[in-house]
Write a protein that holds these residues in place. Structure first.
Motif, PDB file in Angstrom:
ATOM      1  N   GLY A 150       7.728   7.676  -9.163  1.00 41.71           N
ATOM      2  CA  GLY A 150       7.916   7.042 -10.097  1.00 41.71           C
ATOM      3  C   GLY A 150       9.103   7.556 -11.261  1.00 41.71           C
ATOM      4  N   LEU A 151       9.449   8.689 -11.210  1.00 43.40           N
ATOM      5  CA  LEU A 151      10.496   9.297 -12.114  1.00 43.40           C
ATOM      6  C   LEU A 151      11.751   8.678 -12.042  1.00 43.40           C
ATOM      7  N   ILE A 152      12.111   7.920 -10.907  1.00 41.11           N
ATOM      8  CA  ILE A 152      13.402   7.306 -10.893  1.00 41.11           C
ATOM      9  C   ILE A 152      13.429   6.351 -12.313  1.00 41.11           C
ATOM     10  N   LEU A 153      12.153   5.897 -12.884  1.00 39.81           N
ATOM     11  CA  LEU A 153      12.460   5.077 -14.188  1.00 39.81           C
ATOM     12  C   LEU A 153      12.895   5.713 -15.270  1.00 39.81           C
ATOM     13  N   GLN A 154      12.737   7.280 -15.368  1.00 38.50           N
ATOM     14  CA  GLN A 154      13.324   7.742 -16.286  1.00 38.50           C
ATOM     15  C   GLN A 154      14.825   8.576 -16.192  1.00 38.50           C
ATOM     16  N   ARG A 155      14.852   8.904 -14.917  1.00 33.48           N
ATOM     17  CA  ARG A 155      16.432   9.414 -14.613  1.00 33.48           C
ATOM     18  C   ARG A 155      16.619   8.930 -13.122  1.00 33.48           C
ATOM     19  N   ASN A 156      18.159   8.848 -12.991  1.00 31.72           N
ATOM     20  CA  ASN A 156      18.473   8.364 -11.466  1.00 31.72           C
ATOM     21  C   ASN A 156      18.570   9.644 -10.645  1.00 31.72           C
ATOM     22  N   ILE A 157      18.926  10.829 -11.093  1.00 31.37           N
ATOM     23  CA  ILE A 157      19.022  12.208 -10.553  1.00 31.37           C
ATOM     24  C   ILE A 157      18.462  13.067 -10.905  1.00 31.37           C
TER      25      ILE A 157
ATOM     26  N   ASN B 163       1.677  -1.421 -12.643  1.00 29.56           N
ATOM     27  CA  ASN B 163       2.676  -1.852 -13.585  1.00 29.56           C
ATOM     28  C   ASN B 163       3.896  -0.861 -13.018  1.00 29.56           C
ATOM     29  N   LYS B 164       3.492   0.313 -13.150  1.00 25.43           N
ATOM     30  CA  LYS B 164       4.902   1.356 -12.792  1.00 25.43           C
ATOM     31  C   LYS B 164       5.485   0.890 -11.141  1.00 25.43           C
ATOM     32  N   THR B 165       4.512   0.783 -10.422  1.00 25.90           N
ATOM     33  CA  THR B 165       4.673   0.321  -9.127  1.00 25.90           C
ATOM     34  C   THR B 165       5.763  -0.856  -8.831  1.00 25.90           C
ATOM     35  N   LYS B 166       5.292  -1.969  -9.639  1.00 28.75           N
ATOM     36  CA  LYS B 166       5.741  -3.150  -9.627  1.00 28.75           C
ATOM     37  C   LYS B 166       7.337  -3.035 -10.298  1.00 28.75           C
ATOM     38  N   SER B 167       7.454  -2.143 -11.392  1.00 24.35           N
ATOM     39  CA  SER B 167       8.793  -1.739 -11.890  1.00 24.35           C
ATOM     40  C   SER B 167       9.709  -0.941 -10.824  1.00 24.35           C
ATOM     41  N   ILE B 168       9.098  -0.234 -10.029  1.00 20.71           N
ATOM     42  CA  ILE B 168      10.069   0.696  -9.031  1.00 20.71           C
ATOM     43  C   ILE B 168      10.315  -0.229  -7.872  1.00 20.71           C
ATOM     44  N   ILE B 169       9.416  -1.050  -7.557  1.00 16.95           N
ATOM     45  CA  ILE B 169       9.700  -2.007  -6.412  1.00 16.95           C
ATOM     46  C   ILE B 169      10.906  -2.863  -6.688  1.00 16.95           C
ATOM     47  N   GLN B 170      10.722  -3.592  -7.895  1.00 15.81           N
ATOM     48  CA  GLN B 170      11.769  -4.415  -8.568  1.00 15.81           C
ATOM     49  C   GLN B 170      13.053  -3.329  -8.481  1.00 15.81           C
ATOM     50  N   LYS B 171      13.047  -2.459  -9.104  1.00 16.15           N
ATOM     51  CA  LYS B 171      14.381  -1.615  -9.106  1.00 16.15           C
ATOM     52  C   LYS B 171      15.062  -1.258  -7.783  1.00 16.15           C
ATOM     53  N   TYR B 172      14.276  -0.925  -6.641  1.00 15.88           N
ATOM     54  CA  TYR B 172      14.510  -0.538  -5.459  1.00 15.88           C
ATOM     55  C   TYR B 172      15.242  -1.690  -4.768  1.00 15.88           C
ATOM     56  N   TYR B 173      14.621  -2.943  -4.715  1.00 11.56           N
ATOM     57  CA  TYR B 173      15.101  -4.000  -4.149  1.00 11.56           C
ATOM     58  C   TYR B 173      16.328  -4.664  -4.763  1.00 11.56           C
ATOM     59  N   ASN B 174      16.463  -4.521  -6.103  1.00 14.79           N
ATOM     60  CA  ASN B 174      17.562  -4.938  -6.842  1.00 14.79           C
ATOM     61  C   ASN B 174      18.574  -4.227  -6.492  1.00 14.79           C
ATOM     62  N   ARG B 175      18.630  -2.864  -6.172  1.00  7.54           N
ATOM     63  CA  ARG B 175      19.621  -1.991  -5.506  1.00  7.54           C
ATOM     64  C   ARG B 175      20.257  -2.347  -4.151  1.00  7.54           C
TER      65      ARG B 175
ATOM     66  N   ARG C   8       0.826  -1.074   0.086  1.00  7.60           N
ATOM     67  CA  ARG C   8       0.065   0.046   0.157  1.00  7.60           C
ATOM     68  C   ARG C   8       0.779   1.263  -0.087  1.00  7.60           C
ATOM     69  N   PHE C   9       2.009   1.131   0.754  1.00  9.14           N
ATOM     70  CA  PHE C   9       2.953   2.254   0.775  1.00  9.14           C
ATOM     71  C   PHE C   9       3.369   2.546  -0.654  1.00  9.14           C
ATOM     72  N   TRP C  10       3.950   1.724  -1.414  1.00  7.79           N
ATOM     73  CA  TRP C  10       4.229   2.006  -2.755  1.00  7.79           C
ATOM     74  C   TRP C  10       3.128   2.474  -3.891  1.00  7.79           C
ATOM     75  N   LEU C  11       2.089   1.778  -3.720  1.00  7.87           N
ATOM     76  CA  LEU C  11       1.060   1.876  -4.296  1.00  7.87           C
ATOM     77  C   LEU C  11       0.421   3.257  -4.400  1.00  7.87           C
ATOM     78  N   LYS C  12       0.278   3.582  -3.131  1.00  6.37           N
ATOM     79  CA  LYS C  12      -0.321   4.715  -2.649  1.00  6.37           C
ATOM     80  C   LYS C  12       0.413   6.107  -3.403  1.00  6.37           C
ATOM     81  N   HIS C  13       1.559   5.996  -3.307  1.00 10.55           N
ATOM     82  CA  HIS C  13       2.556   7.031  -3.894  1.00 10.55           C
ATOM     83  C   HIS C  13       2.583   7.136  -5.385  1.00 10.55           C
ATOM     84  N   ILE C  14       2.817   5.941  -5.902  1.00  9.26           N
ATOM     85  CA  ILE C  14       2.882   5.791  -7.387  1.00  9.26           C
ATOM     86  C   ILE C  14       1.789   5.733  -8.053  1.00  9.26           C
ATOM     87  N   GLY C  15       0.846   4.979  -7.608  1.00 14.67           N
ATOM     88  CA  GLY C  15      -0.650   4.847  -8.430  1.00 14.67           C
ATOM     89  C   GLY C  15      -0.802   3.900  -9.262  1.00 14.67           C
ATOM     90  N   ASN C  16       0.140   3.812 -10.450  1.00 16.57           N
ATOM     91  CA  ASN C  16      -0.137   2.846 -11.433  1.00 16.57           C
ATOM     92  C   ASN C  16       0.458   1.427 -10.939  1.00 16.57           C
TER      93      ASN C  16
END
Length: 481
Positions: free
Chosen positions: A474-481, A369-381, A359-367
């Protein structure tokens, strides 16, 4: 030791100081009688392996080196052949005298394949253990180990040292200590070599094996063993805008070798003559840093004292991966305010905790599919930080790990003796895109870890806030900083 994952753009690493200060840890300061296992030599796209070697005298009385390498299934390339997924590997082993780097005692090459029916094997962080034994002459050796993935042609190298006493000598001696672990959650639990300093918390039991050689029967040899725990820092990195650590705190020191707790202590008198194999078994311990040490001495005050030790650190259950609800919750400290984070960790039910995280992730990101990609990216790091920066605590908890998770791999790295700069800009003087780390001045000459602390500043408040917003929008998918 650590490596930095290749950046998507252009990565340039300038080594402006002594090479060993960053990558080799200046091993001359290490206590040669204290084993610590290998490191996670992580390079993205390369096979992952952790390697150890144990010298002993076998049942036939011959000096022998036992080689053990843990190879991560998911780091290999597989071809599908029918219902099987097959990876082909090559291993090169070179045994070299420590006293002469040009004196190669033995060189072996092995080729083999790993065959699995599970298509998810390419993503698994479980390991396959490669083991061999080599008979050599007594002495001190360096063993170089190279693993090549024959599908990708990529290779990774590791090395370690070991010592084998002379079985023909007439004085008692002590080998290095071999460490093994058993995971009772496996379908067929068995003792497996622990090749690294880091022990996943899922390991239920620990075994330490060593050998007393050339023991005589005229007077008993006293063998004192002890399992001790060191006081150490286990907390996540504090925010970038907080004050720097005070030199008197455990966060600054990392680990206190003078502040110990004895878990178990044993003494036995060894009357058996010849080469005697001794084992000690313990239940796995809580998270922290430990040493199993052995010391021998002759009764009656005669000469013959010897000391060996094996240091290790117990990490999270699925280390270096994060799988359980608690493991997924803890790294969110870098994205949450303190009150929300403390409230999150108070949830004891795993299902409720996992739902709250989602719920924390989905509340902030909304979408979704995008939420799933963000979560995967975060925990990969998070996982990559564990493999690259772990020391006395999980790598994601270190200052290097925090910056890596939030900002990604640096564009440039500069190392100057005990200082390091990570740059995320072509402008190397931009205070908002260059982060400075320093190694604390520690008293112990045997401190083995790469312990870098961020040079914190109140000006980083807005920088960290902006970076957190990239993740939570979710903007981290487009740019790191």
């Amino acid at each position: 030791m650590f490596t930095i994952k290749d950046h998507n753009f252009f990565v340039f690493c300038t080594i402006a100081g002594i090479f060993c200060s960053l990558f080799l840890g200046c091993s001359k300061s290490f206590n040669p009688n204290v084993e610590r296992g290998s490191t996670y030599n992580f390079k993205e796209g390369h096979p992952e392996v952790r390697f150890s070697a144990f010298g002993f005298v076998n049942e036939q009385g011959n000096p022998t080196i036992n080689l053990a390498a843990d190879i991560v299934y998911g780091s290999l390339i597989y071809n599908q052949e029918g219902s099987n997924y097959i990876s082909k590997l090559a291993v090169d082993v070179r045994v070299i005298k420590q006293s002469d780097s040009t004196d190669v005692i033995d060189s072996k090459q092995y080729t083999f394949q790993i065959k699995k029916e599970d298509p998810n094997i390419a993503y698994s962080q479980e390991t396959f253990t490669f083991q061999k034994e080599l008979e050599v002459e007594p002495g001190k050796y360096k063993i170089n180990f190279t693993l090549t993935d024959l599908r990708s042609k990529k290779k990774i190298a590791s090395s370690t040292k070991t010592f084998i006493p002379n079985p023909a000598a007439n004085i008692p001696n002590l080998t290095n200590i071999k460490m093994l672990g058993k995971n009772m959650e496996n379908n067929t639990p068995s003792w497996s070599p622990i090749t690294t300093y880091d022990v996943p918390g899922r390991v239920d039991s620990l075994r330490f094996v060593f050998q007393v050689t050339n023991n005589s029967s005229d007077k008993p040899l006293v063998v004192n063993s002890k399992l001790i725990r060191f006081a150490s820092d286990t907390t996540p990195a504090r925010p970038m805008h907080y004050n720097n650590y005070s030199p008197s705190t455990i966060g600054y020191k990392g680990i206190e070798y003078d502040d110990t707790q004895t878990i178990e202590s044993t003494q036995r008198k060894l009357r058996q003559a010849g080469n005697v194999l001794i084992e000690f078994t313990f239940a796995n311990q809580q998270r922290g840093n430990y040493r199993f040490r052995v010391e021998t001495n002759k009764t009656g005050g005669e000469s013959g004292n010897h000391f060996k030790a094996r240091d290790f650190g117990v990490k999270s259950k699925n280390y270096p991966s994060v799988k359980t609800a608690k493991e997924l919750a803890r790294p969110l400290v870098y994205l949450m305010g303190k009150d929300k984070y403390d409230k999150l960790l108070k949830i004891n039910n795993p299902d409720s905790l996992k739902q709250t995280i989602d719920r924390f992730w989905l509340k902030h990101i909304g979408n979704k599919n995008k939420t799933k990609s963000i979560i995967q990216k975060y925990y990969n790091r998070v996982e990559e930080a564990n493999k690259q920066f772990s020391n006395f605590k999980e790598g994601w908890k270190t200052d290097l790990g925090m910056i890596y998770i939030l900002f990604g791999s640096p564009w440039y790295i500069e190392d100057r003796l005990d200082e390091m700069q990570w740059s995320y800009s072509y402008n190397r003087s931009d205070p908002e895109r260059n982060f400075y780390f320093y190694q604390p001045k520690l008293q112990s000459q045997y401190f083995p870890f790469q312990h870098y602390l961020l040079e914190r500043s109140q000006s980083y408040f807005s920088i960290q806030y902006q970076q957190v917003e990239l993740w939570l929008t979710g903007l981290i998918l487009q740019r790191n900083i």
